[in-house]
Design a protein around this motif. Structure first.
Motif, PDB file in Angstrom:
ATOM      1  N   VAL A  17      -2.138   7.324 -14.468  1.00  9.88           N
ATOM      2  CA  VAL A  17      -2.461   5.919 -14.215  1.00  9.88           C
ATOM      3  C   VAL A  17      -1.396   4.976 -14.763  1.00  9.88           C
ATOM      4  CG1 VAL A  17      -4.106   4.064 -14.632  1.00  9.88           C
ATOM      5  CG2 VAL A  17      -4.930   6.349 -14.099  1.00  9.88           C
ATOM      6  N   ILE A  18      -1.095   5.082 -16.051  1.00  7.40           N
ATOM      7  CA  ILE A  18      -0.137   4.155 -16.656  1.00  7.40           C
ATOM      8  C   ILE A  18       1.265   4.337 -16.076  1.00  7.40           C
ATOM      9  CG2 ILE A  18       0.967   3.442 -18.817  1.00  7.40           C
ATOM     10  CD1 ILE A  18      -1.626   4.111 -20.246  1.00  7.40           C
ATOM     11  N   PRO A  19       1.812   5.569 -15.964  1.00  3.63           N
ATOM     12  CA  PRO A  19       3.131   5.723 -15.337  1.00  3.63           C
ATOM     13  C   PRO A  19       3.164   5.194 -13.906  1.00  3.63           C
ATOM     14  CG  PRO A  19       2.530   7.720 -16.498  1.00  3.63           C
ATOM     15  CD  PRO A  19       1.317   6.857 -16.503  1.00  3.63           C
ATOM     16  N   ALA A  20       2.095   5.406 -13.152  1.00  4.61           N
ATOM     17  CA  ALA A  20       2.060   4.901 -11.774  1.00  4.61           C
ATOM     18  C   ALA A  20       2.115   3.376 -11.749  1.00  4.61           C
ATOM     19  CB  ALA A  20       0.800   5.400 -11.069  1.00  4.61           C
ATOM     20  N   MET A  21       1.364   2.722 -12.641  1.00  2.00           N
ATOM     21  CA  MET A  21       1.375   1.263 -12.693  1.00  2.00           C
ATOM     22  C   MET A  21       2.746   0.734 -13.101  1.00  2.00           C
ATOM     23  SD  MET A  21      -1.561   0.220 -11.683  1.00  2.00           S
ATOM     24  CE  MET A  21      -1.470  -1.488 -12.185  1.00  2.00           C
ATOM     25  N   VAL A  22       3.377   1.386 -14.069  1.00  2.98           N
ATOM     26  CA  VAL A  22       4.722   0.973 -14.496  1.00  2.98           C
ATOM     27  C   VAL A  22       5.711   1.122 -13.349  1.00  2.98           C
ATOM     28  CG1 VAL A  22       6.640   1.515 -16.041  1.00  2.98           C
ATOM     29  CG2 VAL A  22       4.303   1.495 -16.920  1.00  2.98           C
ATOM     30  N   LEU A  23       5.624   2.245 -12.644  1.00  4.15           N
ATOM     31  CA  LEU A  23       6.530   2.502 -11.526  1.00  4.15           C
ATOM     32  C   LEU A  23       6.318   1.490 -10.409  1.00  4.15           C
ATOM     33  CD1 LEU A  23       8.737   4.395 -10.594  1.00  4.15           C
ATOM     34  CD2 LEU A  23       6.997   5.916  -9.645  1.00  4.15           C
ATOM     35  N   VAL A  24       5.067   1.180 -10.088  1.00  7.14           N
ATOM     36  CA  VAL A  24       4.769   0.173  -9.068  1.00  7.14           C
ATOM     37  C   VAL A  24       5.349  -1.177  -9.480  1.00  7.14           C
ATOM     38  CG1 VAL A  24       2.919  -1.191  -8.036  1.00  7.14           C
ATOM     39  CG2 VAL A  24       2.702   1.286  -8.161  1.00  7.14           C
ATOM     40  N   LEU A  25       5.170  -1.545 -10.743  1.00  2.00           N
ATOM     41  CA  LEU A  25       5.684  -2.827 -11.228  1.00  2.00           C
ATOM     42  C   LEU A  25       7.202  -2.897 -11.110  1.00  2.00           C
ATOM     43  CD1 LEU A  25       5.050  -5.534 -12.616  1.00  2.00           C
ATOM     44  CD2 LEU A  25       5.303  -4.365 -14.818  1.00  2.00           C
ATOM     45  N   ILE A  26       7.887  -1.807 -11.467  1.00  2.00           N
ATOM     46  CA  ILE A  26       9.349  -1.773 -11.384  1.00  2.00           C
ATOM     47  C   ILE A  26       9.806  -1.933  -9.939  1.00  2.00           C
ATOM     48  CG2 ILE A  26      11.381  -0.312 -11.675  1.00  2.00           C
ATOM     49  CD1 ILE A  26       9.996   0.891 -14.149  1.00  2.00           C
ATOM     50  N   VAL A  27       9.169  -1.178  -9.033  1.00  2.00           N
ATOM     51  CA  VAL A  27       9.561  -1.244  -7.612  1.00  2.00           C
ATOM     52  C   VAL A  27       9.322  -2.644  -7.052  1.00  2.00           C
ATOM     53  CG1 VAL A  27       9.033  -0.383  -5.299  1.00  2.00           C
ATOM     54  CG2 VAL A  27       9.167   1.211  -7.226  1.00  2.00           C
TER      55      VAL A  27
ATOM     56  N   GLY B 163       0.817  -1.207   0.000  1.00  6.31           N
ATOM     57  CA  GLY B 163       0.000   0.000   0.000  1.00  6.31           C
ATOM     58  C   GLY B 163       0.851   1.256   0.000  1.00  6.31           C
ATOM     59  N   VAL B 164       1.916   1.255   0.804  1.00  2.00           N
ATOM     60  CA  VAL B 164       2.818   2.412   0.860  1.00  2.00           C
ATOM     61  C   VAL B 164       3.496   2.611  -0.494  1.00  2.00           C
ATOM     62  CG1 VAL B 164       4.941   3.305   1.885  1.00  2.00           C
ATOM     63  CG2 VAL B 164       3.215   2.232   3.342  1.00  2.00           C
ATOM     64  N   ILE B 165       3.930   1.507  -1.105  1.00  2.00           N
ATOM     65  CA  ILE B 165       4.574   1.589  -2.422  1.00  2.00           C
ATOM     66  C   ILE B 165       3.604   2.181  -3.450  1.00  2.00           C
ATOM     67  CG2 ILE B 165       5.462   0.206  -4.347  1.00  2.00           C
ATOM     68  CD1 ILE B 165       6.643  -1.697  -2.238  1.00  2.00           C
ATOM     69  N   GLY B 166       2.359   1.730  -3.406  1.00  2.00           N
ATOM     70  CA  GLY B 166       1.360   2.243  -4.335  1.00  2.00           C
ATOM     71  C   GLY B 166       1.122   3.727  -4.156  1.00  2.00           C
ATOM     72  N   LEU B 167       1.038   4.170  -2.898  1.00  2.00           N
ATOM     73  CA  LEU B 167       0.816   5.591  -2.626  1.00  2.00           C
ATOM     74  C   LEU B 167       1.986   6.446  -3.096  1.00  2.00           C
ATOM     75  CD1 LEU B 167      -0.771   5.571   0.958  1.00  2.00           C
ATOM     76  CD2 LEU B 167      -1.871   6.274  -1.179  1.00  2.00           C
ATOM     77  N   VAL B 168       3.198   6.018  -2.778  1.00  2.00           N
ATOM     78  CA  VAL B 168       4.389   6.798  -3.148  1.00  2.00           C
ATOM     79  C   VAL B 168       4.532   6.869  -4.664  1.00  2.00           C
ATOM     80  CG1 VAL B 168       6.906   6.874  -3.035  1.00  2.00           C
ATOM     81  CG2 VAL B 168       5.582   6.310  -0.984  1.00  2.00           C
ATOM     82  N   CYS B 169       4.346   5.719  -5.333  1.00  2.00           N
ATOM     83  CA  CYS B 169       4.482   5.695  -6.796  1.00  2.00           C
ATOM     84  C   CYS B 169       3.396   6.538  -7.462  1.00  2.00           C
ATOM     85  CB  CYS B 169       4.422   4.260  -7.300  1.00  2.00           C
ATOM     86  SG  CYS B 169       5.849   3.241  -6.844  1.00  2.00           S
ATOM     87  N   SER B 170       2.193   6.488  -6.927  1.00  2.00           N
ATOM     88  CA  SER B 170       1.101   7.284  -7.490  1.00  2.00           C
ATOM     89  C   SER B 170       1.358   8.771  -7.295  1.00  2.00           C
ATOM     90  CB  SER B 170      -0.227   6.893  -6.831  1.00  2.00           C
ATOM     91  OG  SER B 170      -0.539   5.544  -7.089  1.00  2.00           O
ATOM     92  N   ALA B 171       1.867   9.144  -6.109  1.00  2.00           N
ATOM     93  CA  ALA B 171       2.181  10.552  -5.848  1.00  2.00           C
ATOM     94  C   ALA B 171       3.281  11.043  -6.778  1.00  2.00           C
ATOM     95  CB  ALA B 171       2.597  10.721  -4.385  1.00  2.00           C
ATOM     96  N   ALA B 172       4.285  10.182  -7.015  1.00  2.00           N
ATOM     97  CA  ALA B 172       5.372  10.556  -7.921  1.00  2.00           C
ATOM     98  C   ALA B 172       4.860  10.729  -9.348  1.00  2.00           C
ATOM     99  CB  ALA B 172       6.478   9.497  -7.877  1.00  2.00           C
TER     100      ALA B 172
ATOM    101  N   LEU C 164       1.811  11.467 -10.209  1.00  2.00           N
ATOM    102  CA  LEU C 164       0.966  12.657 -10.218  1.00  2.00           C
ATOM    103  C   LEU C 164       1.806  13.923 -10.337  1.00  2.00           C
ATOM    104  CD1 LEU C 164      -1.791  14.057  -9.839  1.00  2.00           C
ATOM    105  CD2 LEU C 164      -1.428  13.896  -7.356  1.00  2.00           C
ATOM    106  N   ALA C 165       2.911  13.964  -9.598  1.00  2.00           N
ATOM    107  CA  ALA C 165       3.760  15.154  -9.617  1.00  2.00           C
ATOM    108  C   ALA C 165       4.428  15.357 -10.977  1.00  2.00           C
ATOM    109  CB  ALA C 165       4.823  15.043  -8.526  1.00  2.00           C
ATOM    110  N   VAL C 166       4.793  14.253 -11.631  1.00  2.00           N
ATOM    111  CA  VAL C 166       5.538  14.359 -12.891  1.00  2.00           C
ATOM    112  C   VAL C 166       4.615  14.473 -14.099  1.00  2.00           C
ATOM    113  CG1 VAL C 166       7.163  13.172 -14.422  1.00  2.00           C
ATOM    114  CG2 VAL C 166       7.509  13.111 -11.937  1.00  2.00           C
ATOM    115  N   PHE C 167       3.550  13.649 -14.128  1.00  2.00           N
ATOM    116  CA  PHE C 167       2.716  13.545 -15.335  1.00  2.00           C
ATOM    117  C   PHE C 167       1.372  14.251 -15.225  1.00  2.00           C
ATOM    118  CE2 PHE C 167       5.540   9.858 -15.302  1.00  2.00           C
ATOM    119  CZ  PHE C 167       6.098   9.927 -16.574  1.00  2.00           C
ATOM    120  N   GLY C 168       0.984  14.648 -14.012  1.00  2.00           N
ATOM    121  CA  GLY C 168      -0.290  15.320 -13.842  1.00  2.00           C
ATOM    122  C   GLY C 168      -1.444  14.358 -13.651  1.00  2.00           C
ATOM    123  N   ALA C 169      -2.583  14.891 -13.217  1.00  2.00           N
ATOM    124  CA  ALA C 169      -3.727  14.061 -12.853  1.00  2.00           C
ATOM    125  C   ALA C 169      -4.334  13.328 -14.044  1.00  2.00           C
ATOM    126  CB  ALA C 169      -4.802  14.931 -12.187  1.00  2.00           C
ATOM    127  N   ASP C 170      -4.231  13.910 -15.243  1.00  2.00           N
ATOM    128  CA  ASP C 170      -4.869  13.303 -16.413  1.00  2.00           C
ATOM    129  C   ASP C 170      -4.072  12.147 -17.002  1.00  2.00           C
ATOM    130  OD1 ASP C 170      -6.955  15.101 -16.231  1.00  2.00           O
ATOM    131  OD2 ASP C 170      -6.007  16.555 -17.577  1.00  2.00           O
TER     132      ASP C 170
END
Length: 229
Positions: free
Chosen positions: A211-221, A191-200, A202-208
């Motif tokens: 989703v896809i960058p967050a999922m890729v980042l979670v998978l990598i971590v 859960g913590v990994i998901g939150l941190v990756c999603s926040a990252a 959001l900060a880089v790619f924006g709210a729109d």
């Protein structure tokens, strides 16, 4: 001698408690979807057709706008963007769904976010086959969504107030499922990994576009830390 219940009934009984949060969320969310479809002029037959052909709650909400402003290319691109996360879900389910035989096809079709959450974290009882348990979870969740959508479409005929904000039920359901997941200490790190990756993301790619960058980042971590996790 007590007669044993039918294997399918036993699987439903075992799966139902785990699907109660989804039941409450899907009924509310499905009703909201059905009401919105009805307000756009699409009644019960259209709602059922969408549930059968495009069982993906978030995209079904988006599709309400797409079907009223027909644009096939936009619909295709939007569908790919909104549902790209299922690529990651599918890969992670390879082990769970191995050896399922013909049941694999309905399992794949009915794999939603909430079903993934349950199947990936809940182990079936020892006396219930994995295939029956996973199939029961999937079909129960699908039934909840379809039933809620039809109820909403029927109720929408009699609703005259402003329906703005009804689709927020989708966000509320995800929050509830996340809270249920992190209650288990074994799932808190994920859960913590998901939150941190999603926040990252959001900060880089924006709210729109997060989703896809967050999922890729979670998978990598998760791949990098799979031994420790």
């Amino acid at each position: 001698m007590e007669k044993k219940p039918h294997p399918a009934l036993a699987a439903v009984r075992a799966a139902f408690p785990s699907t109660v949060p989804v039941l409450t969320g899907y009924l509310v969310l499905g009703i909201a979807y059905g009401v919105l479809m009805q307000t756009k002029g699409y009644g019960v037959p259209w709602v059922l057709l969408m549930c059968c052909l495009a069982y993906c709650g978030s995209m079904q909400f988006v599709a309400i706008t797409l079907v009223t402003a027909f644009d096939p290319l936009q619909a295709l691109l939007m569908s790919l963007m909104v549902n790209a996360r299922h690529l990651f879900y599918g890969v992670s389910m390879l082990g769970k769904y191995r050896g399922m035989g013909a049941a694999k096809f309905p399992l794949i079709y009915t794999l939603s976010d909430e079903t993934f959450s349950i199947v990936s974290s809940v182990e079936p009882p020892e006396d219930v086959p994995r295939k029956d348990f996973y199939l029961a979870v999937s079909l129960l969740n699908y039934g909840y969504w379809a039933a809620g959508s039809v109820l909403g479409a029927v109720a929408g005929r009699f609703i005259t107030f402003d329906t703005t904000g009804l689709d927020f039920a989708l966000t509320g359901l995800f929050v509830v499922l996340f809270i249920e997941q992190v209650k288990n200490p074994q799932n808190r790190m994920s859960g913590v990994i998901g939150l941190v990756c999603s926040a990252a993301a959001l900060a880089v790619f924006g709210a729109d576009n997060l989703v896809i960058p967050a999922m890729v980042l979670v998978l990598i971590v998760l791949l990098l830390g799979r031994k420790k996790l």
